[in-house]
Design an enzyme around this catalytic site. Sequence first.
Site, short mmCIF file in Angstrom:
data_model
loop_
_atom_site.label_atom_id
_atom_site.label_comp_id
_atom_site.label_asym_id
_atom_site.label_seq_id
_atom_site.Cartn_x
_atom_site.Cartn_y
_atom_site.Cartn_z
N HIS A 121 -26.22 9.72 50.10
CA HIS A 121 -24.95 9.91 50.80
C HIS A 121 -24.03 8.76 50.37
O HIS A 121 -24.50 7.67 50.04
CB HIS A 121 -25.24 9.85 52.30
N ASP A 198 -32.55 4.94 54.26
CA ASP A 198 -31.52 5.59 55.08
C ASP A 198 -32.17 6.77 55.78
O ASP A 198 -32.47 7.78 55.16
CB ASP A 198 -30.39 6.04 54.14
N GLN A 201 -30.93 11.45 58.18
CA GLN A 201 -31.30 12.88 58.23
C GLN A 201 -32.79 13.09 58.49
O GLN A 201 -33.26 14.22 58.53
CB GLN A 201 -30.91 13.56 56.90
N LYS A 224 -27.42 11.84 65.28
CA LYS A 224 -28.22 12.80 64.51
C LYS A 224 -29.43 13.27 65.30
O LYS A 224 -30.08 14.24 64.93
CB LYS A 224 -28.73 12.16 63.21
N CYS A 361 -20.34 14.51 51.47
CA CYS A 361 -20.39 13.05 51.18
C CYS A 361 -21.54 12.73 50.23
O CYS A 361 -22.21 11.70 50.37
CB CYS A 361 -20.53 12.23 52.46
C1 LIG Z 1 -28.09 10.68 54.70
C2 LIG Z 1 -26.91 10.14 55.47
N1 LIG Z 1 -26.65 8.82 55.41
C3 LIG Z 1 -25.61 8.30 56.10
C4 LIG Z 1 -24.77 9.11 56.87
C5 LIG Z 1 -23.63 8.45 57.64
O1 LIG Z 1 -23.96 8.50 59.04
P1 LIG Z 1 -22.88 7.88 60.08
O2 LIG Z 1 -23.45 8.18 61.45
O3 LIG Z 1 -21.60 8.63 59.81
O4 LIG Z 1 -22.76 6.41 59.76
C6 LIG Z 1 -25.02 10.48 56.95
C7 LIG Z 1 -24.12 11.38 57.76
N2 LIG Z 1 -24.00 12.67 57.18
C8 LIG Z 1 -23.21 13.68 57.83
C9 LIG Z 1 -21.75 13.28 57.90
S1 LIG Z 1 -21.11 12.97 56.34
C10 LIG Z 1 -23.38 15.03 57.11
O5 LIG Z 1 -22.64 15.98 57.42
O6 LIG Z 1 -24.31 15.11 56.27
C11 LIG Z 1 -26.11 11.00 56.25
O7 LIG Z 1 -26.40 12.33 56.33
#
Ligand SMILES: Cc1ncc(COP(=O)(O)O)c(CN[C@@H](CS)C(=O)O)c1O
Length: 403
Positions: A121, A198, A201, A224, A361
């Site tokens: 991401h 990370d 997910q 999440k 993203c």
């Molecule tokens: C693997 C991974 N790593 C980081 C993020 C960012 O998470 P935040 O809570 O925004 O900081 C995400 C968030 N992905 C969402 C929003 S872009 C998706 O629609 O897939 C992610 O999936």
Amino acid sequence: MFSIDKIRADFPILNREVHGKKLVYLDNGATSQTPKVVIDTIVDYYSNYNANIHRGVHTLSQEATDKYEEARIKIQKHFNAKHSYEIILTSGTTHGVNIVASGFASILQEGDEIIVSALEHHSNIVPWQMLCEKTGAILKVIPMDEDGSLRMDLYHELLNPKTKLVFCNHVSNALGTINPIKEIIHAAHKFGAYVLIDGAQAVPHIKPDVQALDADFYVASAHKMCGPTGVGMLYGKEELLQLLPPYQGGGEMIETVTFEKTTYAGLPHKFEAGTPNICGGIAFGVAVDYMNSVGFSNIEKQENELLSYATQELEKIDGLKIYGTTNKTSVISFNLEGIHPYDVGAILDKLGVAVRTGHHCAQPIMDFYCIPGTVRASFSFYNTKEEVDILVNAVKKAQMMLS
Ligand SMILES: Cc1ncc(COP(=O)(O)O)c(CN[C@@H](CS)C(=O)O)c1O
């Protein structure tokens, strides 16, 4: 006993209609929905014990502080961290990654190497690129394969004595791929490199054990996993969190302040400058309790059944291509031949089906497949087979309308 009806009754939003149609929420990869027990916690906090924490001598402040630190311990136990002070409460995954990346800015040397995976991401690519710009370190990438898995043979070839940091997601948000992070961590440690995982997910679907994984850092967001937005966690091994300088200066992260010199607080407060998302942290702890009450084996069973049923039904549609067919969580990224994913998503919305379309993203993945983006359906344990049928019929209708 897992009862889908009882589970769905926990989520008021699932009774919503959109465009006069029953909501079918299949964008759980973007954010999960929020059970009543979490919503009630937020209302209870602001109704009964809203106060700033760690500072007040009055009852409300003590109550709020106790609940906030109780949440930290719940999160520690959930991820099986050795100490509660190894859990830094953040504003989310992105914040956690940036704390670590900025911390290594004062440690990395020119020519050091950082490895990231092709499945990352943007929030686990950009901070490392910024770190390389600051330090002269070099970014290397683990290539991906057509099935959405990582080329682990090439990963092992990339590792060398100059490798200092490795970053990889536990699960790909765009494809659902579950990465072999234990192997990634073990191999990196042989070269003395530190690994940040990370988990954004992964946490909706599995219960990571950071000690068993031997992860050096692990980041995730509450939203999440049935929690509120604006709060998340950074786990770090104690000795590594001690190594990193503070990320932000301010109140809470200090011991003493004089104009001559400031001394910093110990863990975890060294990384928690300013007034935190107190309510969010408390609600994060309640979300952890809720996910555990549902049971991760039940979650895995329900989501795997939905994934295989949805895959089987979508694959019957001529001209539909699924991206990412390797070992994965309940995410299906697909396109309809000759139709832009955005147009499919717009039609599905009109039919009450909420999915995400675009690059998610994760533009490097789309570049690998030479596509502008995909339609991503991401299922959670509160979705049903009937909702899969609605999705499949909506995709067929979109194909008919847009071909
Ligand atoms: C693997 C991974 N790593 C980081 C993020 C960012 O998470 P935040 O809570 O925004 O900081 C995400 C968030 N992905 C969402 C929003 S872009 C998706 O629609 O897939 C992610 O999936």
